[in-house]
Design a protein around this motif. Structure first.
Motif, mmCIF file in Angstrom:
data_model
loop_
_atom_site.group_PDB
_atom_site.id
_atom_site.type_symbol
_atom_site.label_atom_id
_atom_site.label_comp_id
_atom_site.label_asym_id
_atom_site.label_seq_id
_atom_site.Cartn_x
_atom_site.Cartn_y
_atom_site.Cartn_z
ATOM 1 N N THR A 159 0.859 -1.177 0.000
ATOM 2 C CA THR A 159 0.000 0.000 0.000
ATOM 3 C C THR A 159 0.896 1.228 0.000
ATOM 4 N N THR A 162 -2.530 7.263 -1.437
ATOM 5 C CA THR A 162 -3.462 7.001 -2.536
ATOM 6 C C THR A 162 -3.738 8.236 -3.375
ATOM 7 N N ASN A 163 -4.228 7.996 -4.588
ATOM 8 C CA ASN A 163 -4.636 9.092 -5.453
ATOM 9 C C ASN A 163 -5.707 9.942 -4.786
ATOM 10 N N GLU A 180 0.405 6.052 -5.937
ATOM 11 C CA GLU A 180 -0.408 4.861 -6.212
ATOM 12 C C GLU A 180 -0.238 4.400 -7.662
ATOM 13 N N ASP A 181 -0.292 5.343 -8.583
ATOM 14 C CA ASP A 181 -0.149 4.998 -10.004
ATOM 15 C C ASP A 181 1.223 4.402 -10.293
ATOM 16 N N LYS A 184 1.537 0.772 -9.037
ATOM 17 C CA LYS A 184 0.795 -0.138 -9.922
ATOM 18 C C LYS A 184 1.536 -0.329 -11.242
ATOM 19 N N HIS A 190 -1.577 -3.063 -5.317
ATOM 20 C CA HIS A 190 -1.803 -1.970 -4.368
ATOM 21 C C HIS A 190 -3.197 -2.065 -3.767
ATOM 22 N N THR A 191 -3.280 -2.021 -2.440
ATOM 23 C CA THR A 191 -4.579 -1.992 -1.771
ATOM 24 C C THR A 191 -4.664 -0.746 -0.903
ATOM 25 N N LYS A 192 -5.887 -0.378 -0.506
ATOM 26 C CA LYS A 192 -6.045 0.844 0.275
ATOM 27 C C LYS A 192 -7.282 0.761 1.152
ATOM 28 N N GLN A 210 -0.120 3.016 4.467
ATOM 29 C CA GLN A 210 -0.766 3.883 3.482
ATOM 30 C C GLN A 210 -0.499 5.365 3.686
ATOM 31 N N ASN A 211 -0.404 5.832 4.925
ATOM 32 C CA ASN A 211 -0.444 7.264 5.199
ATOM 33 C C ASN A 211 0.198 7.550 6.563
#
Length: 227
Positions: A159, A162-163, A180-181, A184, A190-192, A210-211
């Motif tokens: 992860t 994210t966009n 994220e792009d 991939k 990629h999961t979120k 993720q963050n």
């Protein structure tokens, strides 16, 4: 002695707008707090070594929680992490059991193509160690290659920022690419979770968050993996 290498950015500002970038402080401190609580030593490295800028947004009153205050008030942390980080050439990979790429917007400029850091990370991994990263810091994984030249993260579960989270920041058009792009495109799975909620993925000896809300969780997952 167990030791972890924390990677920080040197990039201090956006290139298209008049806005500071740098390290998002809690992504270093919340992770390091877990290491400290488990008596694990850390070193700090950055692409150029030396000064590490801190994103002023991460020093805002609503961000300066007890952990951030603990570290930011500590002269040794400010000196070693922010004032005099090590250069990649200073690092011997065999000294470390894990590497952790901390985030902040600065990383999207100076992490992805840094082959020295990519090589160090792969050496730690090949020695049986762990690669970990959080938020924008996951773009540091893009510099890691397998022996045959393929991307290390191809086919791996992970992860990262994210966009949707970048859109909430209103910075989609001001970063050179979206994390994220890019993950991939490199072949990663990629999961979120919902924006700005904790989300940590463990795929063998690869641990990602993720963050900023996931930095502590990455540290805890790393502790679990070390034992």
């Amino acid at each position: 002695m167990t030791k972890v290498l924390i990677v920080l950015t040197n990039h201090e500002k956006f290139e298209t707008i008049n806005r500071a970038a740098g390290l998002w402080l809690s992504e270093a401190t919340h992770f390091n707090k877990v290491m400290k609580d488990h008596n694990i030593a850390v070193d700090y490295v950055s692409p150029q070594g030396g000064y590490v800028p801190v994103d002023p947004g991460s020093l805002a009153p609503d961000q300066l929680d007890d952990i951030n205050n603990e570290f930011y008030s500590d002269a040794e942390f400010r000196n070693q992490a922010l004032g005099h980080s090590l250069k990649p050439a200073d690092i011997t990979a065999s000294d470390y059991d894990a590497i952790y790429f901390a985030g902040g917007h600065g990383t999207v400029w100076d992490f992805p193509n840094n082959q020295e850091l990519g090589t160090i990370a792969k050496q730690i991994y090949d020695n049986g160690g762990i690669i970990s990263a959080v938020c924008h810091g996951v773009v540091g994984l893009l510099s890691i290659e397998n022996a045959d030249g393929t991307k290390f993260i191809n086919g791996k579960n992970l992860t990262g920022f994210t966009n949707e989270e970048e859109e909430i920041n209103q910075l989609t058009n001001d970063v050179p690419f979206l994390a994220e792009d890019a993950l991939k495109a490199a072949g990663a799975h990629h999961t979120k979770s919902d924006p700005y909620t904790k989300h940590v993925i463990v795929d063998g000896r690869l641990i990602t968050g993720q963050n900023p809300q996931s930095a502590k969780g990455v540290g805890e997952a790393l502790i679990d993996a070390l034992h």
